[in-house]
Design a protein around this motif. Structure first.
Motif, PDB file in Angstrom:
ATOM      1  N   GLY A  41       0.754  -1.250  -0.036  1.00 33.52           N
ATOM      2  CA  GLY A  41      -0.154   0.082  -0.086  1.00 33.52           C
ATOM      3  C   GLY A  41       0.903   1.292  -0.003  1.00 33.52           C
ATOM      4  N   ASP A  42       1.843   1.403   0.775  1.00 34.74           N
ATOM      5  CA  ASP A  42       3.031   2.426   0.785  1.00 34.74           C
ATOM      6  C   ASP A  42       3.459   2.551  -0.763  1.00 34.74           C
ATOM      7  OD1 ASP A  42       4.292   4.503   1.930  1.00 34.74           O
ATOM      8  OD2 ASP A  42       5.901   3.019   2.025  1.00 34.74           O
ATOM      9  N   VAL A  43       3.849   1.599  -1.275  1.00 38.28           N
ATOM     10  CA  VAL A  43       4.557   1.780  -2.619  1.00 38.28           C
ATOM     11  C   VAL A  43       3.407   2.307  -3.623  1.00 38.28           C
ATOM     12  CG1 VAL A  43       5.278   0.296  -4.620  1.00 38.28           C
ATOM     13  CG2 VAL A  43       6.198   0.035  -2.214  1.00 38.28           C
ATOM     14  N   ALA A  44       2.110   1.768  -3.455  1.00 38.74           N
ATOM     15  CA  ALA A  44       1.375   2.091  -4.393  1.00 38.74           C
ATOM     16  C   ALA A  44       0.828   3.607  -4.019  1.00 38.74           C
ATOM     17  CB  ALA A  44       0.051   1.279  -4.426  1.00 38.74           C
ATOM     18  N   PHE A  45       0.744   4.188  -2.947  1.00 42.87           N
ATOM     19  CA  PHE A  45       0.513   5.435  -2.608  1.00 42.87           C
ATOM     20  C   PHE A  45       1.681   6.492  -2.945  1.00 42.87           C
ATOM     21  CE2 PHE A  45       0.582   8.891   0.538  1.00 42.87           C
ATOM     22  CZ  PHE A  45      -0.621   9.286   0.376  1.00 42.87           C
ATOM     23  N   ARG A  46       2.822   5.946  -2.744  1.00 39.22           N
ATOM     24  CA  ARG A  46       4.162   6.837  -3.412  1.00 39.22           C
ATOM     25  C   ARG A  46       4.099   7.003  -4.855  1.00 39.22           C
ATOM     26  NH1 ARG A  46       8.186   7.732   0.591  1.00 39.22           N
ATOM     27  NH2 ARG A  46       7.591   6.992   2.618  1.00 39.22           N
ATOM     28  N   ALA A  47       3.591   5.598  -5.445  1.00 41.35           N
ATOM     29  CA  ALA A  47       3.583   5.719  -7.096  1.00 41.35           C
ATOM     30  C   ALA A  47       2.168   6.601  -7.563  1.00 41.35           C
ATOM     31  CB  ALA A  47       3.292   4.425  -7.588  1.00 41.35           C
ATOM     32  N   VAL A  48       1.242   6.881  -7.017  1.00 45.97           N
ATOM     33  CA  VAL A  48       0.321   7.614  -7.351  1.00 45.97           C
ATOM     34  C   VAL A  48       0.740   9.246  -6.890  1.00 45.97           C
ATOM     35  CG1 VAL A  48      -2.191   8.489  -6.623  1.00 45.97           C
ATOM     36  CG2 VAL A  48      -1.692   6.230  -6.846  1.00 45.97           C
ATOM     37  N   LEU A  49       1.576   9.484  -6.032  1.00 41.99           N
ATOM     38  CA  LEU A  49       1.895  11.079  -5.501  1.00 41.99           C
ATOM     39  C   LEU A  49       2.990  11.364  -6.384  1.00 41.99           C
ATOM     40  CD1 LEU A  49       1.274  11.144  -1.824  1.00 41.99           C
ATOM     41  CD2 LEU A  49      -0.027  11.963  -3.575  1.00 41.99           C
ATOM     42  N   ARG A  50       3.888  10.293  -6.947  1.00 41.97           N
ATOM     43  CA  ARG A  50       5.020  10.796  -7.641  1.00 41.97           C
ATOM     44  C   ARG A  50       4.535  11.738  -8.764  1.00 41.97           C
ATOM     45  NH1 ARG A  50      10.263   9.900  -7.581  1.00 41.97           N
ATOM     46  NH2 ARG A  50      10.114   8.230  -5.920  1.00 41.97           N
ATOM     47  N   PRO A  51       3.748  11.479  -9.617  1.00 38.36           N
ATOM     48  CA  PRO A  51       3.499  12.683 -11.003  1.00 38.36           C
ATOM     49  C   PRO A  51       3.079  13.756 -10.457  1.00 38.36           C
ATOM     50  CG  PRO A  51       2.559  10.446 -11.360  1.00 38.36           C
ATOM     51  CD  PRO A  51       3.122  10.356  -9.714  1.00 38.36           C
ATOM     52  N   LEU A  52       2.684  13.806  -9.018  1.00 39.13           N
ATOM     53  CA  LEU A  52       2.141  15.206  -8.461  1.00 39.13           C
ATOM     54  C   LEU A  52       3.051  16.023  -7.990  1.00 39.13           C
ATOM     55  CD1 LEU A  52      -1.220  13.798  -6.841  1.00 39.13           C
ATOM     56  CD2 LEU A  52      -1.067  14.904  -8.929  1.00 39.13           C
ATOM     57  N   SER A  53       4.157  15.616  -7.954  1.00 41.29           N
ATOM     58  CA  SER A  53       5.496  16.519  -7.457  1.00 41.29           C
ATOM     59  C   SER A  53       5.654  17.584  -8.643  1.00 41.29           C
ATOM     60  CB  SER A  53       6.605  15.706  -7.123  1.00 41.29           C
ATOM     61  OG  SER A  53       7.049  15.201  -7.926  1.00 41.29           O
ATOM     62  N   CYS A  54       5.948  18.823  -8.160  1.00 39.19           N
ATOM     63  CA  CYS A  54       6.419  20.024  -9.319  1.00 39.19           C
ATOM     64  C   CYS A  54       7.358  20.295  -9.127  1.00 39.19           C
ATOM     65  CB  CYS A  54       5.083  21.104  -9.076  1.00 39.19           C
ATOM     66  SG  CYS A  54       3.406  20.715  -9.049  1.00 39.19           S
ATOM     67  N   GLY A  55       8.112  20.373 -10.388  1.00 38.03           N
ATOM     68  CA  GLY A  55       9.256  20.955 -10.713  1.00 38.03           C
ATOM     69  C   GLY A  55      10.473  20.417 -10.257  1.00 38.03           C
ATOM     70  N   SER A  56      10.281  19.014  -9.682  1.00 40.97           N
ATOM     71  CA  SER A  56      11.231  18.053  -8.997  1.00 40.97           C
ATOM     72  C   SER A  56      12.074  17.416 -10.260  1.00 40.97           C
ATOM     73  CB  SER A  56      10.693  17.238  -8.050  1.00 40.97           C
ATOM     74  OG  SER A  56      11.970  16.391  -7.505  1.00 40.97           O
ATOM     75  N   SER A  57      13.225  17.262 -10.245  1.00 39.45           N
ATOM     76  CA  SER A  57      13.805  16.613 -11.253  1.00 39.45           C
ATOM     77  C   SER A  57      14.465  15.164 -10.939  1.00 39.45           C
ATOM     78  CB  SER A  57      14.885  17.479 -11.728  1.00 39.45           C
ATOM     79  OG  SER A  57      16.014  17.486 -10.906  1.00 39.45           O
ATOM     80  N   ARG A  58      13.984  14.796  -9.740  1.00 41.67           N
ATOM     81  CA  ARG A  58      14.419  13.265  -9.208  1.00 41.67           C
ATOM     82  C   ARG A  58      13.678  12.421  -9.852  1.00 41.67           C
ATOM     83  NH1 ARG A  58      15.565  13.979  -2.965  1.00 41.67           N
ATOM     84  NH2 ARG A  58      16.756  16.133  -3.185  1.00 41.67           N
TER      85      ARG A  58
END
Length: 58
Positions: A41-58
């Motif tokens: 669940g933690d991996v899925a939650f982080r995968a959903v939130l990753r595209p929402l980060s703005c301006g991060s080049s990581r």
């Protein structure tokens, strides 16, 4: 994630009273499955939130 926490808590409740005895299959599966469900669940939650980060080049 919440289901994982619930399974982990159920396994811990069943096993903590008998620390000196061999752990039976059901509490062992609940403990391991709870941890696995939480991590999935933690991996899925982080995968959903990753595209929402703005301006991060990581």
């Amino acid at each position: 994630m919440l289901l994982g926490i619930a399974c982990l808590a159920a396994g811990a409740k069943k096993s903590l009273g008998y620390l000196t005895e061999h752990l039976h299959t059901a509490p062992a599966v609940a403990l391991a499955g709870g941890v696995a469900l939480f991590l999935a669940g933690d991996v899925a939650f982080r995968a959903v939130l990753r595209p929402l980060s703005c301006g991060s080049s990581r």
